[in-house]
Design a protein around this motif. Structure first.
Motif, mmCIF file in Angstrom:
data_model
loop_
_atom_site.group_PDB
_atom_site.id
_atom_site.type_symbol
_atom_site.label_atom_id
_atom_site.label_comp_id
_atom_site.label_asym_id
_atom_site.label_seq_id
_atom_site.Cartn_x
_atom_site.Cartn_y
_atom_site.Cartn_z
ATOM 1 N N SER A 81 0.831 -1.196 0.000
ATOM 2 C CA SER A 81 0.000 0.000 0.000
ATOM 3 C C SER A 81 0.869 1.251 0.000
ATOM 4 O O SER A 81 1.931 1.292 0.624
ATOM 5 C CB SER A 81 -0.924 -0.001 1.228
ATOM 6 N N ASN A 98 -9.136 5.942 -1.392
ATOM 7 C CA ASN A 98 -8.300 5.037 -2.158
ATOM 8 C C ASN A 98 -6.875 5.558 -2.360
ATOM 9 O O ASN A 98 -6.428 5.781 -3.485
ATOM 10 C CB ASN A 98 -8.932 4.744 -3.533
ATOM 11 N N GLN A 100 -4.363 3.879 -1.976
ATOM 12 C CA GLN A 100 -3.567 2.795 -2.508
ATOM 13 C C GLN A 100 -3.502 2.886 -4.033
ATOM 14 O O GLN A 100 -4.395 3.395 -4.690
ATOM 15 C CB GLN A 100 -4.150 1.428 -2.109
ATOM 16 N N GLY A 101 -2.405 2.337 -4.575
ATOM 17 C CA GLY A 101 -2.275 2.302 -6.017
ATOM 18 C C GLY A 101 -3.206 1.280 -6.636
ATOM 19 O O GLY A 101 -3.695 0.363 -5.977
ATOM 20 N N THR A 102 -3.398 1.410 -7.941
ATOM 21 C CA THR A 102 -4.295 0.499 -8.657
ATOM 22 C C THR A 102 -3.768 -0.932 -8.633
ATOM 23 O O THR A 102 -4.534 -1.883 -8.477
ATOM 24 C CB THR A 102 -4.464 0.972 -10.111
ATOM 25 N N VAL A 103 -2.454 -1.080 -8.785
ATOM 26 C CA VAL A 103 -1.870 -2.419 -8.770
ATOM 27 C C VAL A 103 -2.100 -3.085 -7.420
ATOM 28 O O VAL A 103 -2.472 -4.267 -7.341
ATOM 29 C CB VAL A 103 -0.365 -2.349 -9.088
ATOM 30 N N ARG A 105 -4.492 -2.407 -5.210
ATOM 31 C CA ARG A 105 -5.912 -2.720 -5.024
ATOM 32 C C ARG A 105 -6.319 -3.928 -5.858
ATOM 33 O O ARG A 105 -7.116 -4.766 -5.415
ATOM 34 C CB ARG A 105 -6.771 -1.506 -5.387
ATOM 35 N N ALA A 106 -5.775 -4.035 -7.066
ATOM 36 C CA ALA A 106 -6.085 -5.192 -7.909
ATOM 37 C C ALA A 106 -5.550 -6.480 -7.278
ATOM 38 O O ALA A 106 -6.216 -7.532 -7.312
ATOM 39 C CB ALA A 106 -5.494 -5.002 -9.300
ATOM 40 N N TRP A 638 -11.933 -3.543 -3.215
ATOM 41 C CA TRP A 638 -11.588 -2.729 -4.383
ATOM 42 C C TRP A 638 -11.914 -1.250 -4.144
ATOM 43 O O TRP A 638 -11.193 -0.367 -4.600
ATOM 44 C CB TRP A 638 -12.332 -3.238 -5.611
ATOM 45 N N LYS A 639 -12.977 -1.009 -3.384
ATOM 46 C CA LYS A 639 -13.359 0.378 -3.093
ATOM 47 C C LYS A 639 -12.519 0.989 -1.973
ATOM 48 O O LYS A 639 -12.682 2.171 -1.664
ATOM 49 C CB LYS A 639 -14.837 0.427 -2.711
#
Length: 655
Positions: A81, A98, A100-103, A105-106, A638-639
């Motif tokens: 994170s 959010n 956190q980065g997209t990677v 969270r994915a 994810w959210k």
């Protein structure tokens, strides 16, 4: 040169051969073929099927190596994170921005979704209490072996004449199939040994404690038994039915040395299968199973080597893994116990002297507490040791998790073990304490396993059933002392009787003082007593089970005084209503619901991932897996609401 015992099967004359074509793991091929057309076509098929079998066995290990490589890579590059604020600074806020980065969270979305489907148990009547993830690994392995046992087989029949006779031999792809399953059984043997090793390379690579591989070890062993049976059955049909004349062909076949080794190997693998079943272990005892398993497994490997020396590489690897594991165990034990002997009279092997305290509740159940200090490197929280008690026997050792947090170097670590007296060694240990023995020598080996406390996860709930407290108590203690601790901590202990609190009474008093000292503390303690009613202990005379007789000073052999604190249950159970951070509930006749415990903790924490560490009866593990799987919500993760991303570390080795 070709073995004499293979010439009747492969109808080839090596003495007059113009050329010999080598085939790895098999006899060389005579070229050109000097037999009748049907026999030559059959030999073409046999050697082609064998070469394909070798290829499939190598692919099996390539797949295993590839999976391990990907696993290690995922551990090394696990996304983290980007969140930099502590939970204390963000108290009362949610993580819906959010950060956190997209990677990241994915990644968390994927792991949460997989946990929802792979953490629960399935087909428990067949496989026992194991997660779907372990079943998936087993099904994948079994599927590979099934497919590649059938693919690449020449499904054809050849009826060939026998010289100087009016009889015929019937040759089919059954020989190629029988050899295929035999080859795969050989290739699988080192993997099965690897899964059983206590000094596990797999654990180093994957981070998974060695005992979690026991399920796969058992089932790969059963797969080898099935493969061996099919191999034996196939060649029995061929030599006793399809080849002529009978019974001469089969009699000559079974008398050969390599076949004698094969028959004995089949007997040994059958023994291993039968005496590793649950009913056989109950009938003969665990120690018989354990010792006979070691001896018969070695004899099986040796007979496999004698049966087919051209594939001895798999058996050499198996023996190497077996003896390396035992050698490293012995070396670690010697290193731990090598030191000053009898004061300063010289160096030698020195066992630790453990103080014994015995507790017996109103049900007649006995628990032993062992305390000792021994000079060696500290262990990671959650790791366990194998303990041997020379006063009882030197041929047995059992895994136990220390209920203490090791002191930092150079101080000697303090070991505390909570051990329930059941059958066998633990029953003899409890009898030793009940007979009045105050000390007993202990030989330790380890540590094993991995660190149970994940500093990257802020919130912790530790749940123990009975002597599972040995596993969860040091986790909570270490979390409270960690400078990285940020989130909420909840400590849940489920016991049968109020007297059971005495097992760790000094430690509970310390935790209670921490929980109640400040309203800002993150610790909450919940104790559930399942077989007592509160009114049964309303009077101090019955509530107060004194342990002041434990208040004593013991001098170890270095002259250092070890004091044990005396107190009673009254001090612990005072001020334990629901309005405090220390909560005790008498349930009388039932157990608390795991889903309710998890839901209560989720509602309590404002944000952040949750780690659940637990140990206790197997049924509790089943309930926890189901509860956490049902509450793993990938959509919410994810959210940014990471409270629904829960890691479970379950330890079912009860002391």
């Amino acid at each position: 040169m070709m073995d004499e015992n293979l010439r009747p099967r492969h109808i080839q004359d090596h003495s007059s051969a113009q050329n010999l074509i080598p085939h790895w793991g098999y006899s060389s091929r005579v070229w050109p073929c000097q037999n009748d057309p049907g026999s030559c076509e059959y030999l073409d098929a046999v050697y082609w099927m064998h070469d394909v079998s070798m290829l499939y066995s190598f692919i099996l290990w390539a797949v295993v190596g590839g999976i391990l490589f990907v696993w290690v890579l995922c551990r090394l590059v696990e996304p983290q994170s980007n969140q930099t604020k502590s939970l204390k600074d963000m108290q009362g806020q949610t993580n819906r921005g959010n950060p956190q980065g997209t990677v990241y969270r994915a990644y968390r979305f994927t792991t949460t979704a997989l946990r929802r489907w792979l953490l629960p148990e399935s087909l428990r009547s067949v496989f026992g209490r194991v997660s779907r993830l372990q079943l998936l690994v087993l099904v994948t392995l079994a599927g590979y072996l099934l497919i590649f046992s059938l693919v690449g087989i020449v499904y054809k029949k050849w009826v060939t004449p026998i010289k100087n006779s009016n009889k015929f031999n019937t040759r089919t792809g059954l020989g190629g199939f029988s050899d295929r399953v035999g080859v795969l059984a050989y290739a699988l043997t080192p993997f099965t040994i690897l899964l059983a090793n206590r000094e596990s390379v797999l654990s180093l690579l994957t981070g998974i404690p060695y005992h979690h591989f026991n399920f796969l070890h058992r089932w790969t062993g059963r797969i080898i038994f099935i493969q061996s049976f099919l191999h034996t059955l196939g060649w029995t049909i061929i030599e006793a039915k399809l080849y002529q004349p009978q019974p001469k062909v089969y009699r000559d076949f079974i008398r050969q040395q390599y076949m004698i080794f094969g028959v004995v190997a089949m007997f040994f693998v059958t023994f291993l299968y039968i005496f590793s079943t649950r009913w056989a272990i109950r009938m003969t005892g665990y120690e018989f199973f354990r010792k006979s398993h070691y001896v018969i497994a070695l004899l099986y490997i040796a007979c496999c080597w004698g049966h087919w020396t051209r594939l001895a590489c798999w058996m050499i690897a198996s023996l190497g893994l077996f003896f390396i594991d035992r050698g490293v165990r012995l070396l670690r034990t010697c290193l731990i116990h090598h030191g000053l002997k009898d004061g300063k009279k010289g160096l030698g092997f020195k066992a630790a002297d453990a103080n014994i305290q015995t507790f017996t509740d109103s049900d007649g159940a006995t628990v032993v507490r062992l305390d000792f200090t021994h000079n060696h490197d500290p262990w990671a929280i959650g790791q366990h040791f194998y303990l041997c008690f020379p006063a009882l026997t030197i041929w047995q050792s059992h895994p136990f998790t220390p209920a203490s947090v090791p002191a930092a170097h150079p101080a000697s670590p303090q070991h505390t073990y909570i051990i329930r007296g059941l059958r066998g060694e633990t029953a003899r240990l409890s009898a030793l304490g009940q007979a009045g023995e105050k000390q007993t020598p202990v030989i330790i080996t380890g540590p094993y396993g991995k660190r149970a406390l994940n500093d990257r996860i802020p919130n912790l709930v530790a749940i123990a059933g009975g002597t599972g407290i040995s596993f969860t108590l040091p986790v909570v203690t270490a979390a409270l002392k960690s400078p990285k601790a940020q989130g909420a901590i909840e400590f849940v202990w489920i016991i049968r009787r109020t007297q059971d609190l005495e097992w760790i009474l000094p430690e509970l008093l310390e935790l209670k003082s921490i929980a109640t000292a400040s309203q800002n503390t993150s610790l909450r303690i919940k104790i559930f007593i399942t077989r007592d009613a509160e009114k049964s202990f309303s009077k101090p005379s019955s509530l107060s089970t004194s342990i002041k007789d434990l208040e004593k000073e013991v001098k170890n052999e270095d002259g250092i005084e070890i004091a044990t604190t005396g107190t009673d249950l009254t001090a612990l159970l005072s001020q334990c209503d629901g309005s405090t951070r220390f909560y005790v509930e008498w349930l009388t006749d039932h157990h608390p619901a795991m889903p309710a415990i998890i839901d209560g903790f989720i509602d309590r924490v404002p944000e952040g991932r949750i780690q659940v560490v637990a140990s206790g009866p197997s049924g509790m593990g089943t309930d926890l897996r189901r509860a956490i799987a049902e509450r793993s919500r990938a959509d919410k993760v994810w959210k940014g609401d990471e409270r629904w991303d829960m890691d479970l570390y379950w330890d079912d080795r009860m002391g």
